[in-house]
Design an enzyme around this catalytic site. Structure first.
Site, short mmCIF file in Angstrom:
data_model
loop_
_atom_site.label_atom_id
_atom_site.label_comp_id
_atom_site.label_asym_id
_atom_site.label_seq_id
_atom_site.Cartn_x
_atom_site.Cartn_y
_atom_site.Cartn_z
N ARG A 132 -5.56 6.07 -7.89
CA ARG A 132 -5.16 7.35 -7.98
C ARG A 132 -4.86 7.97 -9.33
O ARG A 132 -5.79 8.89 -9.82
CB ARG A 132 -3.74 7.74 -7.23
CG ARG A 132 -3.95 7.25 -6.02
CD ARG A 132 -2.53 7.02 -5.30
NE ARG A 132 -1.63 8.42 -5.39
CZ ARG A 132 -0.35 8.41 -4.96
NH1 ARG A 132 0.16 7.47 -4.47
NH2 ARG A 132 0.10 9.57 -5.00
N LEU B 107 0.93 -1.09 0.08
CA LEU B 107 -0.02 -0.06 0.04
C LEU B 107 0.83 1.29 0.06
O LEU B 107 1.98 1.11 0.52
CB LEU B 107 -1.14 0.12 1.29
CG LEU B 107 -1.93 -1.02 1.35
CD1 LEU B 107 -2.72 -0.91 2.67
CD2 LEU B 107 -2.85 -1.15 0.31
N ASP B 108 0.46 2.42 -0.69
CA ASP B 108 1.28 3.45 -0.62
C ASP B 108 1.32 4.04 0.78
O ASP B 108 0.67 3.70 1.80
CB ASP B 108 0.62 4.73 -1.26
CG ASP B 108 0.73 4.00 -2.95
OD1 ASP B 108 1.71 3.47 -3.47
OD2 ASP B 108 -0.16 4.64 -3.51
N ARG B 109 2.42 4.83 1.26
CA ARG B 109 2.81 5.28 2.32
C ARG B 109 1.58 6.04 3.13
O ARG B 109 0.98 5.74 4.04
CB ARG B 109 3.88 6.38 2.49
CG ARG B 109 4.10 6.92 3.82
CD ARG B 109 5.16 7.95 3.75
NE ARG B 109 6.50 7.73 2.96
CZ ARG B 109 7.54 8.34 3.34
NH1 ARG B 109 7.39 9.38 4.06
NH2 ARG B 109 8.64 7.85 2.56
#
Length: 317
Positions: A248, A146-148
């Site tokens: 996104r 998962l992205d930060r």
């Protein structure tokens, strides 16, 4: 924090690959076995043929099989103190926000603001911190990423056999993922599927970017409106493929980027919402549906919405 203590020369090692250590690349296996040895040196000794598998030379990408015999030559090892600092809120989350756990896997409710793994100057990350908190665990590996700034469901494998099975599920359509996202503007459609191919690029400053391009890989995301605010829309986003930054980029391509997205979003919109309290990407991996890698039992795991997002979901701002 890691501090160098001294150096030593390791003797020749002959390691037989077991079922639990099979199906991983040779370089990843050596990095684990030779802690403290620079990756560049590991690649060098493989390239020079000093590392042998079944008495033969192999490439670093070779996937080890059960029964393989790996010869690891004497190497200079920097002995380091592997204790790392785990921030209080991350420690609390890793100890208390476990959504599911058994002998072969766990699912964490990852907090926003932390990378899932170290690298690029990052010492504090989820998987390294989890290993620090569970020193007796023999195997803890990320199943996906998962992205930060993305919060929510994150699967950790506790056995290599489970990791392999879960990877197969991710490569196919065996895992259904659902995200909650706050998009900028009022999205008038009730639902739609975005089919837009995605291509990875590297920006001028070296950052990784993804764009919609016919030269890219096929990508599909299903968006469903859940709730409208005066200047934003809550949606459920379900990626049908697993491309980098897929939700996104597809949201931005629709003309309704995710609020707080500093890479694909609208700078002015983000600045306005930041003044109103949104200081990060509002994307939350709130549900996973898949079959247990051992029992085959269907699992549906849901991550509670973080407090900073819940306030906006309840429309109390």
């Amino acid at each position: 924090m890691k501090t160098e203590q001294n150096c030593l020369y390791a003797a020749v090692q002959m390691v037989e690959i077991t079922e639990e250590t099979s199906d991983q690349r040779l370089d990843n296996f050596l990095i684990t076995k030779l802690k403290g040895v620079p990756k560049s040196h590991i690649y060098r000794i493989v390239r020079k043929g000093e590392v042998r598998v079944n008495k033969g030379r192999v490439d670093v990408k070779y996937r080890l099989q059960s029964g393989d015999l790996v010869r690891i030559p004497p190497v200079r090892v920097n002995v380091v103190d592997d204790i790392i600092f785990v921030p209080k809120n991350l420690k609390q989350s890793l100890e208390q926000d476990i959504l599911f756990e058994d002998d072969v896997l766990m699912v964490l409710n990852k907090p926003a603001g932390y990378a899932v793994h170290g690298g690029s100057g990052l010492n504090t990350a989820v998987i390294e911190s989890l290993r620090q908190l569970r020193p007796d665990a023999h195997f803890l590996e990320l199943v996906h990423r998962l992205d930060r700034d993305t919060s929510g469901c994150l699967i950790i494998a506790k056995k290599r056999s489970a990791l392999r099975t879960l990877h197969e599920l991710f490569r196919g359509d065996g895992i259904k993922k659902s995200y909650l996202a706050l998009l900028s503007g009022v999205w008038e459609k009730k639902s739609m599927t975005v089919n837009a191919p995605l291509l990875k690029q590297t920006g001028q400053s070296g950052e990784r970017m993804v764009i919609v391009s016919q030269e890219g890989k096929s990508s599909a995301t299903f968006f469903k409106a859940i709730k409208s605010l005066p200047d934003a829309t809550w949606v459920e986003a379900s990626p049908q493929t697993g491309r980098t930054h897929q939700i996104r980029v597809h949201a931005a391509w629709l003309g309704h980027p995710i609020i707080g997205d500093d890479r694909y979003g609208d700078f002015e919109v983000n600045r306005g919402f930041k003044k109103r309290g949104i200081k990060r990407l509002f994307l939350h991996a709130f549900r996973l549906e898949f079959q247990h890698p051992v029992s085959g039992k269907p699992l549906t795991i849901t991550a509670p919405i973080p407090a900073d997002m819940q306030v906006w979901f309840d429309d109390k701002k």
